[in-house]
Each structure stands twice: as C-alpha cells, then as structure tokens.
Design an enzyme around this catalytic site. Structure first.
Site, short mmCIF file in Angstrom:
data_model
loop_
_atom_site.label_atom_id
_atom_site.label_comp_id
_atom_site.label_asym_id
_atom_site.label_seq_id
_atom_site.Cartn_x
_atom_site.Cartn_y
_atom_site.Cartn_z
CG LEU A 139 3.42 7.98 1.27
CD1 LEU A 139 2.83 8.65 0.04
CD2 LEU A 139 2.30 7.63 2.25
CG ASP A 190 -1.82 1.21 1.28
OD1 ASP A 190 -2.00 1.86 0.24
OD2 ASP A 190 -2.34 1.52 2.37
CD GLU A 191 -0.63 5.87 -1.08
OE1 GLU A 191 -0.64 6.13 0.13
OE2 GLU A 191 -1.09 6.63 -1.94
CB SER A 192 5.68 -0.04 -0.64
OG SER A 192 4.69 -1.00 -0.30
CD GLU A 206 -2.60 3.54 -4.10
OE1 GLU A 206 -2.52 4.00 -2.96
OE2 GLU A 206 -3.27 2.53 -4.41
#
Length: 486
Positions: free
Chosen positions: A130, A126-128, A209
């Site tokens: 970020l 999940d949006e690693s 994303e």
C-alpha cells in the site's frame, strides 16, 4: 444478567430499497459462488468470538471466513464447524517471522497446527505494498512467507493449505482506468518478481484487495452505476473490449499486470471488496446493499471477465462482517463502517452470504452495558466546549459525524453529545468518562435522533477478547528468545 435485547431498530428503508428487498424475496437465490467474509478485530467492544460464529456465521451459512489476525478465540470457535478459514499474519510480525525460522515454526504451531482441519490459507502481511505504508514491510515480506511455507512443510500441512500474500490494488498502476494499460509499480518490481516466483513455485494464487469506494471517490469520470453493477448506456471502452463494471476492470488490470510480469495463468483471490454504509457521502446502507448484491450475483453467474471468460476469481471475500470502531481511518472515516452487520451483530441490509433469499440472522443474546448515555449539560457554560469535543473525538469514534455520515446533520451541540457518549461508552460508562471538565451529563433518556444512533457498548466484562498487540508482543518475545539461542 440482564435479558438480551436489540439496541436500536434499523433506520427506516427508502421506498426503492423496500422494492429491492421484495424482488429478492420473490426471486430464487443465485447459484452458490465462492464467497466469504472478512472478520476483523479492531473493535473497542467486540462481540465474543463464539457468539460471532454460532450467532452470525453458521446461521447465515457463511462458507468461508478470512481472519485479520490469528485470534485464538476465533480459531477455537471455528474449529470443527466446516467453515474454511484464512488466517492473517499482521504486518507487525513480518520482521520476526522473516528473520527467524524458529519464530515462524512457533507461529504455525500455535495458530495453525492445532486448528489445521479448518485452515485453507495463511495470508502473510496486510496490504504491504500500500502506498501509505511506503516500503517499510516489503523487504521482509517474501522471506516471512517463505519461512511460514517451510514451517507448514515441516508440520506436514503444506498439502492442506497454501500461503498467500494480500496486495492492495495500488500495487499495479491503472491511472487511465483501462485494464490494458495496467502494470506493476516500477518501485516494487523487484519484490513483486520475488513474490510471484514464490507463489508460482507453490501453486499459490495472487490475493488482491480492492477498495471500490476509494476508487469511486478519486475517479470522478466514472459513474456510480459503474461501481454498482448497473446497466450502463456507455460502458468503458478499452480497444475492442467494453467494461460495464469496476470489478471486472480491476481484475483484468491485475491480469494484464501479471501477464506483463510473465505469470499470465496465475489464479486470483479477491481478499477484500466491499462498500461502506456510513462516514462519507454515498456511504449508505442502501448503496452498500446495491453494491454487495450486484457483486454476489455477478460472481454467481461465473461469467469471469473479458480477459478471463468463464474464469472468475477462485474466491472472493466481502469486506467486512462487522463494523470496527478502532480501524485506521487514514484512507477515510468510512473505513470503520464496512460491516454488513453493525458492531453488535445487527444486519444493516440484505446480501446473500450463503443463506439464499432469506433475511440475514442477527446476533442473538447480545449483552449491553446499562441504558445510560453521556450528553452535553446545556445548563453549564459551554463557551469553551470545543476543546472537550476535540479531546473526545481524538480518543473515540466520531466518524459518523463526518460529512455525509449518519450523524452529520444533528448540528451543534448535538454532535458534542455524540462525541461525549462515544467516549463514555468506549470507557465502559465510567463516571470519569463523562466528566469533560464538568460539561458531561449522564442520562437514562436515549438521545438518538432519527438515523443517528447514540450506541450502547457491548458488555465485555465476562467475555474473553483477542488483542492483536498482545499477540504481537508474544511473538516478539519468542523471537528474541530464539535469537539469543542461535
């Protein structure tokens, strides 16, 4: 069981929003686009999964949904409906899945194989990349994706679904807002190179994303019209190319980055894009509707972007289906208010999810806790109420009190009552949940003020719910068991 009812009417619509709704009602719906919705599970009192599917997704003709995690209830409810499903693998599972093929095989068996008829993608991480996450997940990311891919091959499912890896838009730098200047961040180049090779080898798309609201907050030189797909007298010029909206510029920034990395033809999926309706200035239902409607209409035209004319993203997932009162607010209080629907399944505004020009159907038969609220007892000495207010907000959701939020104008001590009530509802209206050192008072009179709603929690006492942490613990137990057998 109490008869179901609507918790609160929607706030009155501004005249310009009423006009917009009228125009939508008169105009034919745009051609179908490859649009879906995100469905997250970070809620203290979630709607039952079956109710979400039967009461929201199917009546509103939603063709595809992306699950934040592998919820057995959600997957079971979606099974056989024809809705295409993307199943998420949270960051907490990356390490065990990367270091154990048996754990990956078990995860696929439990969360994909039995629901294979509806699953189209498995989204690993999940949006690693970020920036807020640092590099804690990156070393496990591609290995986890590869082990999931092997498990799909072994289960003879790899021809029916693909593995994707969601990446936040800050994985590529575009500080000038000019797509031609974008490139992948140097510190992630090695991992990105591995990821792109993995995706290309399996003909998988790149999932990006987007967070247009965060971009709007940080890029003061770009107007709100640029984000809302409104006609602009001065589009952003990038050489001979002109951009009149944030979405196209963001996609082309990624296209440029992929091209510089040697993968110019890789397909793109937008895994998240939306606009919040509360928790900050310019986060309102009217602006959220303007963004969402502009986006869906733009996608329906299938015009693509300047760098990829007539080739739009193959799929785009709106963020999100429902508000989530336990979602992280590290990026801002608005993060808990991205839902097209309120936490209890009531539409905030119009957007075409597949139902055309019709208004969205609300979730029916929602069961709430009794009509009781917790407020500040003004007959008590409230000179030391600040500590109780802080304690309530540190354990509940006070994001609507943020500057620009729907409850930011109720003043003191109304904001204290709001905090007390939110804490009280999250704790299932227990008497202890309205104590606050004797300063709380339980009332049956709704304390809501104008657009500031003092909500009642959903009654989840008889409904099964999905707990991501429990799922994580189960896979960790499996990992350590298999590890000891190696």
């Amino acid at each position: 069981m109490r008869p179901s009812r609507r918790r609160h009417p929607l706030p009155p619509l501004a005249p310009d929003l009423l006009l917009l709704l009228l125009l939508h009602a008169l105009a034919p719906p745009p051609a179908a686009a490859a649009v879906g919705v995100n469905w997250g599970f970070s809620s203290s009192h979630p709607l039952p999964a079956a109710q979400v599917v039967r009461g929201l997704l199917l009546p509103n003709s939603v063709p595809r949904v992306r699950l934040a995690a592998a919820s057995p209830d959600a997957l079971a409810a979606l099974s056989g409906t024809g809705v295409a499903v993307t199943v998420g693998v949270p960051n907490e599972l990356l390490r065990p899945l990367a270091t154990s093929r048996k754990a990956a095989a078990a995860w696929v068996h439990d969360n994909v194989t039995r629901y294979a008829s509806g699953v189209r993608y498995v989204a690993v991480g999940d949006e690693s990349f970020l920036l807020n996450h640092g590099q804690q997940n990156q070393s496990f990311l591609v290995s986890a994706a590869a082990n999931i891919q092997r498990a799909l091959v072994d289960a003879k499912l790899s021809n029916k679904m693909k593995v994707v890896v969601p990446c936040s838009s800050d994985v590529y730098l575009n500080t000038s807002a000019l797509p031609s200047k974008a490139y992948f961040r140097p510190e992630v180049n090695e991992t990105i190179a591995e990821l792109l090779s993995f995706l290309a080898n399996h003909s998988s798309p790149f999932m990006v994303e987007l967070n247009p609201f965060s971009s709007f907050q940080h890029k003061k030189n770009l107007s709100l019209d640029y984000y809302l797909f409104q006609l602009m007298s001065h589009p952003v010029s990038d050489g001979h190319i002109k951009y009149d909206n944030y979405f196209d510029a963001s996609i082309d920034a990624l296209v440029t980055s992929l091209t510089k990395a040697g993968f110019s033809n890789m397909d793109i999926i937008v895994g998240r894009v939306g606009w919040p309706s509360d928790g900050a200035v310019n986060a309102t239902p009217a602006i959220a509707q303007s963004f969402m409607t502009g986006l869906v209409n733009h996608l329906a035209r299938k015009s693509g972007t300047p760098l990829r004319p007539k080739v739009p993203p193959i799929e785009t997932y709106l963020f999100s289906l429902l508000d989530e009162d336990q979602r992280s607010i590290a990026s801002g209080s608005y993060e808990r208010h991205h839902g097209i629907f309120t936490f209890d399944g009531q539409a905030k505004y119009y957007v075409n999810l597949g139902q055309g020009s019709k208004a969205l159907e609300n979730a029916p038969d929602v069961q709430y806790l009794p009509s009781k609220w917790c407020v500040l007892d003004n007959n008590k000495d409230i000179s030391n109420v600040s500590s109780s207010f802080s304690a309530a907000c540190s354990n509940a959701d006070c994001t609507a009190l943020s500057p620009g939020g729907s409850c930011s104008g109720i003043g003191w001590p109304g904001n204290v009552s709001y905090a007390f009530n939110n804490f009280y509802q999250q704790h299932d209206q227990s008497e202890e949940g309205c104590s606050f050192n004797g300063l709380g008072l339980i009332t049956t009179v709704d304390p809501s003020v104008d657009n500031c709603m003092f909500n009642l929690a959903i009654d989840t006492s008889t409904a099964a719910s999905f707990h991501p942490i429990l799922a994580m613990l189960q896979i960790l137990v499996l990992f350590f068991c298999t590890y000891n057998l190696l």
